[in-house]
Design a protein around this motif. Structure first.
Motif, mmCIF file in Angstrom:
data_model
loop_
_atom_site.group_PDB
_atom_site.id
_atom_site.type_symbol
_atom_site.label_atom_id
_atom_site.label_comp_id
_atom_site.label_asym_id
_atom_site.label_seq_id
_atom_site.Cartn_x
_atom_site.Cartn_y
_atom_site.Cartn_z
ATOM 1 N N CYS A 129 -29.656 76.349 75.385
ATOM 2 C CA CYS A 129 -29.615 77.695 75.962
ATOM 3 C C CYS A 129 -29.394 77.543 77.455
ATOM 4 O O CYS A 129 -30.268 77.062 78.177
ATOM 5 C CB CYS A 129 -30.916 78.429 75.680
ATOM 6 N N GLY A 130 -28.198 77.941 77.945
ATOM 7 C CA GLY A 130 -27.884 77.737 79.342
ATOM 8 C C GLY A 130 -27.641 79.008 80.130
ATOM 9 O O GLY A 130 -27.464 78.958 81.340
ATOM 10 N N ARG A 131 -27.634 80.146 79.479
ATOM 11 C CA ARG A 131 -27.500 81.445 80.149
ATOM 12 C C ARG A 131 -28.245 82.484 79.314
ATOM 13 O O ARG A 131 -28.247 82.410 78.084
ATOM 14 C CB ARG A 131 -26.032 81.879 80.275
ATOM 15 N N TYR A 132 -28.824 83.469 79.980
ATOM 16 C CA TYR A 132 -29.459 84.552 79.239
ATOM 17 C C TYR A 132 -29.489 85.817 80.067
ATOM 18 O O TYR A 132 -29.146 85.822 81.261
ATOM 19 C CB TYR A 132 -30.865 84.153 78.774
ATOM 20 N N ALA A 133 -29.876 86.911 79.429
ATOM 21 C CA ALA A 133 -29.995 88.204 80.094
ATOM 22 C C ALA A 133 -31.433 88.685 79.984
ATOM 23 O O ALA A 133 -32.119 88.411 78.993
ATOM 24 C CB ALA A 133 -29.051 89.224 79.455
ATOM 25 N N SER A 134 -31.880 89.401 81.001
ATOM 26 C CA SER A 134 -33.218 89.993 80.979
ATOM 27 C C SER A 134 -33.146 91.345 81.666
ATOM 28 O O SER A 134 -32.945 91.425 82.877
ATOM 29 C CB SER A 134 -34.234 89.094 81.690
ATOM 30 N N THR A 135 -33.281 92.398 80.879
ATOM 31 C CA THR A 135 -33.117 93.754 81.401
ATOM 32 C C THR A 135 -34.373 94.596 81.220
ATOM 33 O O THR A 135 -34.328 95.814 81.344
ATOM 34 C CB THR A 135 -31.926 94.444 80.720
ATOM 35 N N LEU A 136 -35.513 93.954 80.931
ATOM 36 C CA LEU A 136 -36.749 94.697 80.700
ATOM 37 C C LEU A 136 -37.268 95.300 82.007
ATOM 38 O O LEU A 136 -37.368 94.595 83.015
ATOM 39 C CB LEU A 136 -37.826 93.780 80.130
ATOM 40 N N PRO A 137 -37.625 96.585 82.013
ATOM 41 C CA PRO A 137 -38.266 97.156 83.198
ATOM 42 C C PRO A 137 -39.616 96.474 83.442
ATOM 43 O O PRO A 137 -40.285 96.060 82.493
ATOM 44 C CB PRO A 137 -38.445 98.630 82.829
ATOM 45 N N PRO A 138 -40.036 96.346 84.697
ATOM 46 C CA PRO A 138 -41.313 95.679 84.995
ATOM 47 C C PRO A 138 -42.499 96.266 84.243
ATOM 48 O O PRO A 138 -43.362 95.531 83.748
ATOM 49 C CB PRO A 138 -41.461 95.870 86.511
ATOM 50 N N GLU A 139 -42.548 97.580 84.125
ATOM 51 C CA GLU A 139 -43.690 98.205 83.443
ATOM 52 C C GLU A 139 -43.705 97.863 81.955
ATOM 53 O O GLU A 139 -44.774 97.748 81.340
ATOM 54 C CB GLU A 139 -43.688 99.718 83.645
#
Length: 241
Positions: A2-12
């Motif tokens: 796994c060399g790239r990923y996305a993270s779009t979760l709001p902090p809350e």
């Protein structure tokens, strides 16, 4: 790997889903690459908190991080024996929140097609990871992490032979509980997900460049299947490779 990923979760949402004491000031990312600072979660002194850490683990015993190899993944089969990961498995287990990750499938003509992989039910991922803190001679500190990879399940093997270890439910609690859950027990949590737990689709090769980071990277694209590579057999005729 796994060399790239996305993270779009709001902090809350991260606070609620992962039972954090406090949140990080983060923005949606669609193409997170090695060496960049990423959000990771671990427990210390009974508190579960999110931290920014360098993606590329640097063990505490390293003299100069600039001369140490880039360790973005730890293979589950060998992490308990490798000096770089052994102590972290005991005392430095973490999770890396993700919305999905990218993997590259090698076509018969040797070109590579990226795919975006997510949970089938749309839930966020908790990638199993290891972290370490390096302290320099002048008191500087670097927190760093590596994700753990396992053999791909039958479904994901269509894309690649490895996949990240993804934790769910009580597995997350046990993985992070370095006080009560020993390394040998935690090791058993890092397993491939069952077939059908994930889904994937081809995406633009723009993801190859870490400079590109926008929602369009995770959108599906239509790809043409390359022609099979052919080679000359005895007698000068062409056979499938």
């Amino acid at each position: 790997m796994c060399g790239r990923y996305a993270s779009t979760l709001p902090p809350e949402m991260m606070v609620e889903l992962f039972k954090l004491m406090k949140s990080l000031d983060i923005i949606p990312r669609y193409n997170i690459a090695p060496t960049q600072p990423i959000a990771a979660i671990w427990e210390a002194h009974g508190r579960r908190e999110a931290h920014f850490a360098r993606w590329g683990l640097v063990p505490g015993w390293v003299k100069d991080p600039r001369e140490f190899p880039l360790l973005i993944n730890a293979r589950v089969e060998t992490m308990a024996e490798k000096p770089a990961f052994r102590d972290a498995l005991k005392h430095g287990r973490c999770i890396i929140p993700a919305s999905g990750y990218y993997e590259w499938h090698t076509n018969p003509d040797k070109t590579k097609q990226p795919y975006y992989i997510t949970m089938e039910d749309g839930r966020p991922m908790a990638l199993a990871g290891l972290y370490a803190t390096w302290m320099g001679p002048n008191g500087e500190e670097i927190d760093s992490v590596a994700t753990i990879t396992v053999a791909a399940n039958a479904q994901l093997s269509e894309v690649h032979d490895r996949m990240p270890a993804i934790l769910r439910g009580n597995e997350i609690d046990d993985w992070l509980n370095v006080r009560d859950v020993r390394a040998r027990e935690a090791h058993q949590l890092a397993l491939p997900l069952e077939d059908g737990a994930l889904k994937f689709h081809p995406v633009s090769t723009r993801v190859n460049s870490a400079r590109d980071d926008d929602p369009g990277l995770i959108e599906p694209v239509t790809v043409e299947r390359p022609e099979p590579v052919r080679k000359k057999a005895a007698g000068g005729q062409l056979d499938l490779f």
